[in-house]
Design an enzyme around this catalytic site. Structure first.
Site, PDB file in Angstrom:
ATOM      1  N   HIS A  62      23.912 -20.025  22.416  1.00 32.98           N
ATOM      2  CA  HIS A  62      24.161 -21.107  23.361  1.00 32.98           C
ATOM      3  C   HIS A  62      24.291 -20.603  24.797  1.00 32.98           C
ATOM      4  O   HIS A  62      24.099 -21.364  25.740  1.00 32.98           O
ATOM      5  CB  HIS A  62      25.417 -21.882  22.956  1.00 32.98           C
ATOM      6  CG  HIS A  62      25.118 -23.014  22.019  1.00 32.98           C
ATOM      7  ND1 HIS A  62      24.614 -22.810  20.757  1.00 32.98           N
ATOM      8  CD2 HIS A  62      25.237 -24.356  22.177  1.00 32.98           C
ATOM      9  CE1 HIS A  62      24.448 -23.983  20.164  1.00 32.98           C
ATOM     10  NE2 HIS A  62      24.817 -24.937  21.003  1.00 32.98           N
ATOM     11  N   LYS A 118      20.580 -34.253  17.032  1.00 30.33           N
ATOM     12  CA  LYS A 118      21.643 -34.978  16.344  1.00 30.33           C
ATOM     13  C   LYS A 118      21.239 -36.417  16.076  1.00 30.33           C
ATOM     14  O   LYS A 118      20.514 -37.030  16.858  1.00 30.33           O
ATOM     15  CB  LYS A 118      22.920 -34.956  17.183  1.00 30.33           C
ATOM     16  CG  LYS A 118      23.535 -33.584  17.317  1.00 30.33           C
ATOM     17  CD  LYS A 118      24.916 -33.661  17.932  1.00 30.33           C
ATOM     18  CE  LYS A 118      24.888 -34.396  19.255  1.00 30.33           C
ATOM     19  NZ  LYS A 118      26.246 -34.501  19.843  1.00 30.33           N
ATOM     20  N   ARG A 129      19.317 -25.560  21.192  1.00 34.60           N
ATOM     21  CA  ARG A 129      20.504 -25.263  20.393  1.00 34.60           C
ATOM     22  C   ARG A 129      20.066 -24.375  19.234  1.00 34.60           C
ATOM     23  O   ARG A 129      18.882 -24.356  18.848  1.00 34.60           O
ATOM     24  CB  ARG A 129      21.119 -26.543  19.844  1.00 34.60           C
ATOM     25  CG  ARG A 129      21.652 -27.510  20.892  1.00 34.60           C
ATOM     26  CD  ARG A 129      22.322 -28.698  20.205  1.00 34.60           C
ATOM     27  NE  ARG A 129      22.940 -29.607  21.166  1.00 34.60           N
ATOM     28  CZ  ARG A 129      22.369 -30.699  21.643  1.00 34.60           C
ATOM     29  NH1 ARG A 129      21.140 -31.015  21.256  1.00 34.60           N
ATOM     30  NH2 ARG A 129      23.009 -31.474  22.506  1.00 34.60           N
ATOM     31  N   TYR A 162      27.412 -28.963  34.103  1.00 35.29           N
ATOM     32  CA  TYR A 162      26.611 -27.991  34.837  1.00 35.29           C
ATOM     33  C   TYR A 162      26.699 -28.190  36.336  1.00 35.29           C
ATOM     34  O   TYR A 162      26.447 -27.268  37.106  1.00 35.29           O
ATOM     35  CB  TYR A 162      25.154 -28.048  34.357  1.00 35.29           C
ATOM     36  CG  TYR A 162      25.028 -27.596  32.929  1.00 35.29           C
ATOM     37  CD1 TYR A 162      25.116 -26.246  32.590  1.00 35.29           C
ATOM     38  CD2 TYR A 162      24.889 -28.518  31.899  1.00 35.29           C
ATOM     39  CE1 TYR A 162      25.053 -25.836  31.271  1.00 35.29           C
ATOM     40  CE2 TYR A 162      24.812 -28.118  30.582  1.00 35.29           C
ATOM     41  CZ  TYR A 162      24.895 -26.771  30.274  1.00 35.29           C
ATOM     42  OH  TYR A 162      24.844 -26.372  28.965  1.00 35.29           O
ATOM     43  N   ARG A 172      21.016 -21.085  26.290  1.00 31.80           N
ATOM     44  CA  ARG A 172      20.822 -22.507  26.603  1.00 31.80           C
ATOM     45  C   ARG A 172      21.572 -22.885  27.879  1.00 31.80           C
ATOM     46  O   ARG A 172      21.018 -23.540  28.771  1.00 31.80           O
ATOM     47  CB  ARG A 172      21.292 -23.346  25.420  1.00 31.80           C
ATOM     48  CG  ARG A 172      21.330 -24.854  25.651  1.00 31.80           C
ATOM     49  CD  ARG A 172      21.704 -25.553  24.342  1.00 31.80           C
ATOM     50  NE  ARG A 172      22.187 -26.903  24.525  1.00 31.80           N
ATOM     51  CZ  ARG A 172      21.403 -27.984  24.599  1.00 31.80           C
ATOM     52  NH1 ARG A 172      20.097 -27.859  24.557  1.00 31.80           N
ATOM     53  NH2 ARG A 172      21.932 -29.196  24.728  1.00 31.80           N
ATOM     54  N   HIS A 209      21.309 -34.459  25.600  1.00 32.94           N
ATOM     55  CA  HIS A 209      22.669 -34.996  25.642  1.00 32.94           C
ATOM     56  C   HIS A 209      22.618 -36.524  25.555  1.00 32.94           C
ATOM     57  O   HIS A 209      21.807 -37.159  26.223  1.00 32.94           O
ATOM     58  CB  HIS A 209      23.373 -34.599  26.937  1.00 32.94           C
ATOM     59  CG  HIS A 209      23.744 -33.153  26.985  1.00 32.94           C
ATOM     60  ND1 HIS A 209      23.931 -32.461  28.169  1.00 32.94           N
ATOM     61  CD2 HIS A 209      23.979 -32.254  25.994  1.00 32.94           C
ATOM     62  CE1 HIS A 209      24.260 -31.207  27.904  1.00 32.94           C
ATOM     63  NE2 HIS A 209      24.291 -31.056  26.596  1.00 32.94           N
TER      64      HIS A 209
END
Length: 276
Positions: free
Chosen positions: A219, A157, A133, A254, A222, A245
């Site tokens: 992105h 995150k 990211r 995906y 990515r 994730h």
């Protein structure tokens, strides 16, 4: 110009809306869009959506932000900045199934091979090879790189840290760019400070437009890496861990992309798809 536009938008909101919450919400979303350097067109809106999906924002949250941007684009239209409200012309995510844009392998090769600036080559090589990211690559410090074991420590995150692999090629460009530095931010601007999100987006956009005639965001690199890995047979759970994730649901996007691409290839290769 962008800062002035946001200031004018704030005055517009205060004139036409009475709710402080509404004004704050609309202004915050407009600022986010402008400060991250998205283009004022349909592609800019799509990239905005892709980036929010990648941070696992729900469809309802994204659509709330798009409602704010629709007001912002109506304002821009009234000022002659844009000719259309591109938010209204862009497909909105439904049930969190919104396919991210990605580049074909040959497009990635064409993009990377035409970057002569060492910093920029190392930057884009790393984003692609490790599917990073924007915040992860920009937050990287020299101390986070293990050249011997070809891995880097990234901050994700929730203040989570994890090690992920990097390619030998990305490692070589990184080592050449760092040139012996022992600490501090990896990617620097011309003033020796940490590269900003806005600058990163400008760099990616500049090279993409020049080499493959596409307007993309960091992105997109990515998304491209994730798609290429899945197409090469990577297990979905492993891909989930690699991408960082929290849930498999975010990674499953995906698989939809993979099936869509497979169908396209199948249709194009079918003997009856061509005219006699």
């Amino acid at each position: 110009m962008s800062i002035v536009i946001v200031d004018e938008f704030e005055l517009f909101l205060k004139k036409h809306y009475t709710s402080k919450y509404t004004i704050k919400s609309y202004l915050s979303d407009a600022k986010e869009f402008v400060e991250k350097g998205y283009s004022f067109d349909k592609e800019g809106i799509r990239q905005f959506i892709f980036d929010l999906l990648d941070t696992e924002k729900s469809a309802s949250t994204i659509n709330r932000k798009l409602a704010s941007l629709s007001v912002f684009f109506e304002f821009l239209k009234s000022r002659g900045v844009v000719d259309k409200n591109y938010v209204k012309l862009t497909e909105k995510p439904k049930n969190d199934k919104y396919l991210p844009a990605f580049l074909e392998v040959d497009e990635i090769v064409g993009l990377l091979e035409n970057i002569k600036n060492l910093r920029d080559r190392a930057l884009l090589e790393l984003i692609y090879s490790s599917a990073l990211r924007a915040s992860e690559v920009l937050g990287l410090n020299v101390e986070d790189i293990d050249f011997d074991k070809l891995k880097i420590r990234v901050r994700r995150k929730g203040a989570k840290e994890m090690y992920i692999p990097i390619s030998k090629r990305a490692s070589d460009y990184l080592k050449a760019y760092i040139n012996g530095r022992q600490e501090g931010p990896v990617f620097l601007n011309r003033y020796g400070k940490r590269l900003s999100d806005r600058s990163l987006r400008k760099i990616v956009k500049k090279y993409a437009l020049k080499t493959i005639a596409k307007d993309i965001s960091p992105h997109t690199l990515r998304h491209s890496r994730a798609t290429h890995l899945l197409n090469s047979g990577m297990d979905l759970r492993l891909l989930q861990k690699f991408l960082g994730h929290n849930t498999i649901k975010a990674t499953q996007i995906y698989t939809h992309l993979n099936l869509k691409q497979l169908a396209k290839v199948y249709d194009n290769s079918h003997p009856l798809s061509k005219d006699e």
